[in-house]
Design a protein around this motif. Structure first.
Motif, PDB file in Angstrom:
ATOM      1  N   PRO A  66       0.819  -1.225   0.000  1.00 32.28           N
ATOM      2  CA  PRO A  66       0.000   0.000   0.000  1.00 32.28           C
ATOM      3  C   PRO A  66       0.851   1.272   0.000  1.00 32.28           C
ATOM      4  O   PRO A  66       0.454   2.287  -0.578  1.00 32.28           O
ATOM      5  CB  PRO A  66      -0.815  -0.103   1.289  1.00 32.28           C
ATOM      6  CG  PRO A  66      -0.832  -1.542   1.623  1.00 32.28           C
ATOM      7  CD  PRO A  66       0.476  -2.085   1.130  1.00 32.28           C
ATOM      8  N   PHE A  67       2.031   1.212   0.644  1.00 31.84           N
ATOM      9  CA  PHE A  67       2.942   2.363   0.649  1.00 31.84           C
ATOM     10  C   PHE A  67       3.356   2.716  -0.778  1.00 31.84           C
ATOM     11  O   PHE A  67       3.279   3.882  -1.190  1.00 31.84           O
ATOM     12  CB  PHE A  67       4.160   2.044   1.515  1.00 31.84           C
ATOM     13  CG  PHE A  67       5.219   3.085   1.495  1.00 31.84           C
ATOM     14  CD1 PHE A  67       5.048   4.284   2.144  1.00 31.84           C
ATOM     15  CD2 PHE A  67       6.414   2.870   0.811  1.00 31.84           C
ATOM     16  CE1 PHE A  67       6.034   5.265   2.131  1.00 31.84           C
ATOM     17  CE2 PHE A  67       7.400   3.830   0.787  1.00 31.84           C
ATOM     18  CZ  PHE A  67       7.211   5.036   1.440  1.00 31.84           C
ATOM     19  N   PHE A  68       3.783   1.712  -1.555  1.00 27.85           N
ATOM     20  CA  PHE A  68       4.193   1.973  -2.939  1.00 27.85           C
ATOM     21  C   PHE A  68       3.008   2.344  -3.823  1.00 27.85           C
ATOM     22  O   PHE A  68       3.146   3.127  -4.755  1.00 27.85           O
ATOM     23  CB  PHE A  68       4.945   0.768  -3.513  1.00 27.85           C
ATOM     24  CG  PHE A  68       6.401   0.770  -3.149  1.00 27.85           C
ATOM     25  CD1 PHE A  68       7.328   1.442  -3.923  1.00 27.85           C
ATOM     26  CD2 PHE A  68       6.842   0.127  -2.006  1.00 27.85           C
ATOM     27  CE1 PHE A  68       8.663   1.464  -3.584  1.00 27.85           C
ATOM     28  CE2 PHE A  68       8.174   0.141  -1.650  1.00 27.85           C
ATOM     29  CZ  PHE A  68       9.088   0.814  -2.443  1.00 27.85           C
ATOM     30  N   MET A  69       1.853   1.802  -3.516  1.00 24.42           N
ATOM     31  CA  MET A  69       0.648   2.152  -4.268  1.00 24.42           C
ATOM     32  C   MET A  69       0.273   3.613  -4.019  1.00 24.42           C
ATOM     33  O   MET A  69      -0.052   4.352  -4.956  1.00 24.42           O
ATOM     34  CB  MET A  69      -0.490   1.225  -3.857  1.00 24.42           C
ATOM     35  CG  MET A  69      -1.668   1.250  -4.759  1.00 24.42           C
ATOM     36  SD  MET A  69      -2.742  -0.118  -4.285  1.00 24.42           S
ATOM     37  CE  MET A  69      -4.198   0.320  -5.161  1.00 24.42           C
ATOM     38  N   ALA A  70       0.356   4.050  -2.764  1.00 25.11           N
ATOM     39  CA  ALA A  70       0.046   5.445  -2.427  1.00 25.11           C
ATOM     40  C   ALA A  70       1.064   6.390  -3.056  1.00 25.11           C
ATOM     41  O   ALA A  70       0.696   7.458  -3.551  1.00 25.11           O
ATOM     42  CB  ALA A  70       0.013   5.623  -0.913  1.00 25.11           C
ATOM     43  N   LEU A  71       2.344   5.995  -3.033  1.00 24.42           N
ATOM     44  CA  LEU A  71       3.362   6.837  -3.656  1.00 24.42           C
ATOM     45  C   LEU A  71       3.133   6.973  -5.152  1.00 24.42           C
ATOM     46  O   LEU A  71       3.383   8.032  -5.733  1.00 24.42           O
ATOM     47  CB  LEU A  71       4.757   6.253  -3.419  1.00 24.42           C
ATOM     48  CG  LEU A  71       5.385   6.549  -2.080  1.00 24.42           C
ATOM     49  CD1 LEU A  71       6.691   5.771  -1.924  1.00 24.42           C
ATOM     50  CD2 LEU A  71       5.651   8.031  -1.930  1.00 24.42           C
ATOM     51  N   PHE A  72       2.672   5.912  -5.784  1.00 23.47           N
ATOM     52  CA  PHE A  72       2.402   5.951  -7.219  1.00 23.47           C
ATOM     53  C   PHE A  72       1.347   7.000  -7.535  1.00 23.47           C
ATOM     54  O   PHE A  72       1.432   7.692  -8.545  1.00 23.47           O
ATOM     55  CB  PHE A  72       1.958   4.568  -7.701  1.00 23.47           C
ATOM     56  CG  PHE A  72       1.603   4.525  -9.158  1.00 23.47           C
ATOM     57  CD1 PHE A  72       2.603   4.537 -10.118  1.00 23.47           C
ATOM     58  CD2 PHE A  72       0.282   4.466  -9.566  1.00 23.47           C
ATOM     59  CE1 PHE A  72       2.281   4.495 -11.466  1.00 23.47           C
ATOM     60  CE2 PHE A  72      -0.045   4.421 -10.898  1.00 23.47           C
ATOM     61  CZ  PHE A  72       0.960   4.430 -11.854  1.00 23.47           C
ATOM     62  N   PHE A  73       0.340   7.132  -6.651  1.00 26.14           N
ATOM     63  CA  PHE A  73      -0.710   8.124  -6.874  1.00 26.14           C
ATOM     64  C   PHE A  73      -0.298   9.518  -6.420  1.00 26.14           C
ATOM     65  O   PHE A  73      -0.556  10.505  -7.096  1.00 26.14           O
ATOM     66  CB  PHE A  73      -1.995   7.725  -6.144  1.00 26.14           C
ATOM     67  CG  PHE A  73      -2.696   6.565  -6.765  1.00 26.14           C
ATOM     68  CD1 PHE A  73      -3.146   6.628  -8.068  1.00 26.14           C
ATOM     69  CD2 PHE A  73      -2.907   5.407  -6.045  1.00 26.14           C
ATOM     70  CE1 PHE A  73      -3.788   5.560  -8.657  1.00 26.14           C
ATOM     71  CE2 PHE A  73      -3.563   4.334  -6.608  1.00 26.14           C
ATOM     72  CZ  PHE A  73      -4.007   4.406  -7.924  1.00 26.14           C
ATOM     73  N   ALA A  74       0.346   9.616  -5.253  1.00 23.96           N
ATOM     74  CA  ALA A  74       0.643  10.913  -4.654  1.00 23.96           C
ATOM     75  C   ALA A  74       1.841  11.605  -5.298  1.00 23.96           C
ATOM     76  O   ALA A  74       1.807  12.811  -5.524  1.00 23.96           O
ATOM     77  CB  ALA A  74       0.883  10.751  -3.154  1.00 23.96           C
ATOM     78  N   ALA A  75       2.906  10.865  -5.534  1.00 25.04           N
ATOM     79  CA  ALA A  75       4.135  11.472  -6.057  1.00 25.04           C
ATOM     80  C   ALA A  75       4.763  10.565  -7.106  1.00 25.04           C
ATOM     81  O   ALA A  75       5.811   9.955  -6.876  1.00 25.04           O
ATOM     82  CB  ALA A  75       5.105  11.724  -4.922  1.00 25.04           C
ATOM     83  N   PRO A  76       4.146  10.452  -8.277  1.00 24.26           N
ATOM     84  CA  PRO A  76       4.658   9.517  -9.282  1.00 24.26           C
ATOM     85  C   PRO A  76       6.054   9.862  -9.798  1.00 24.26           C
ATOM     86  O   PRO A  76       6.752   8.995 -10.297  1.00 24.26           O
ATOM     87  CB  PRO A  76       3.622   9.579 -10.405  1.00 24.26           C
ATOM     88  CG  PRO A  76       2.912  10.870 -10.216  1.00 24.26           C
ATOM     89  CD  PRO A  76       2.975  11.179  -8.751  1.00 24.26           C
TER      90      PRO A  76
END
Length: 166
Positions: A66-76
């Motif tokens: 989920p951390f990497f998934m959130a980073l993909f959306f928040a700060a690609p």
């Protein structure tokens, strides 16, 4: 690029599948660990320890995916969401799941035969199956990231480049 659209759609789908199967594996391994701790009715200490390792793999996956998934959306475009960061995370997670799935398979000598009335036989077979499913999903995602990394290096972006053009 046209490939960016596929990544924008595919990243959340595949990472969501990884999370869903990790939750299933977490439930199975936590329940089996609890039963084994309470009743000491595991087949062998190898099975007990390998179920605990799969519990660790599930928790690891549920913390970092989920951390990497959130980073993909928040700060690609950040270095934390880069090809290299995804590649390192996916490789480590892939090794954990390969080790766990292979270890539990070896402990069961391939699979459990439920006609021999092992305790929690269905749950233990499901644990093994979902560990391999998780490994297959991670293999697929890891090779996609590796493929994208090769393309990024050929373009001149390098591995520290983003997964998609921001």
């Amino acid at each position: 690029m046209a490939f960016d659209n596929h990544v924008r759609r595919g990243h959340p789908i595949t990472f969501s599948l990884i999370i869903i199967f990790a939750i299933i594996e977490l439930a199975l391994s936590a329940w089996l660990t609890s039963r084994f701790n309470d009743h000491h009715n595991y087949l062998s200490t190898a099975v007990r320890d390998r179920v605990r390792f799969l519990l660790f793999c599930s928790v690891w996956t549920l913390i970092f995916t989920p951390f990497f998934m959130a980073l993909f959306f928040a700060a690609p475009g950040s270095w934390l969401a880069s090809l290299a960061a995804h590649g390192i995370f996916l490789f480590m997670t892939w090794v954990f799941w390969l080790s766990g799935a292979a270890a539990i398979t070896a402990a069961y000598n391939g699979r459990l035969d439920c006609s021999q009335h092992f305790v929690y036989c269905g749950q233990q077979n499901a644990l093994e199956a979902f560990a391999w499913i998780e490994w297959v999903l991670l293999t697929f995602v890891f090779f996609i990231v590796l493929f994208m990394g090769v393309g990024a290096v050929r373009r001149g972006d390098g591995y520290r480049g983003p997964l998609i053009a921001a």
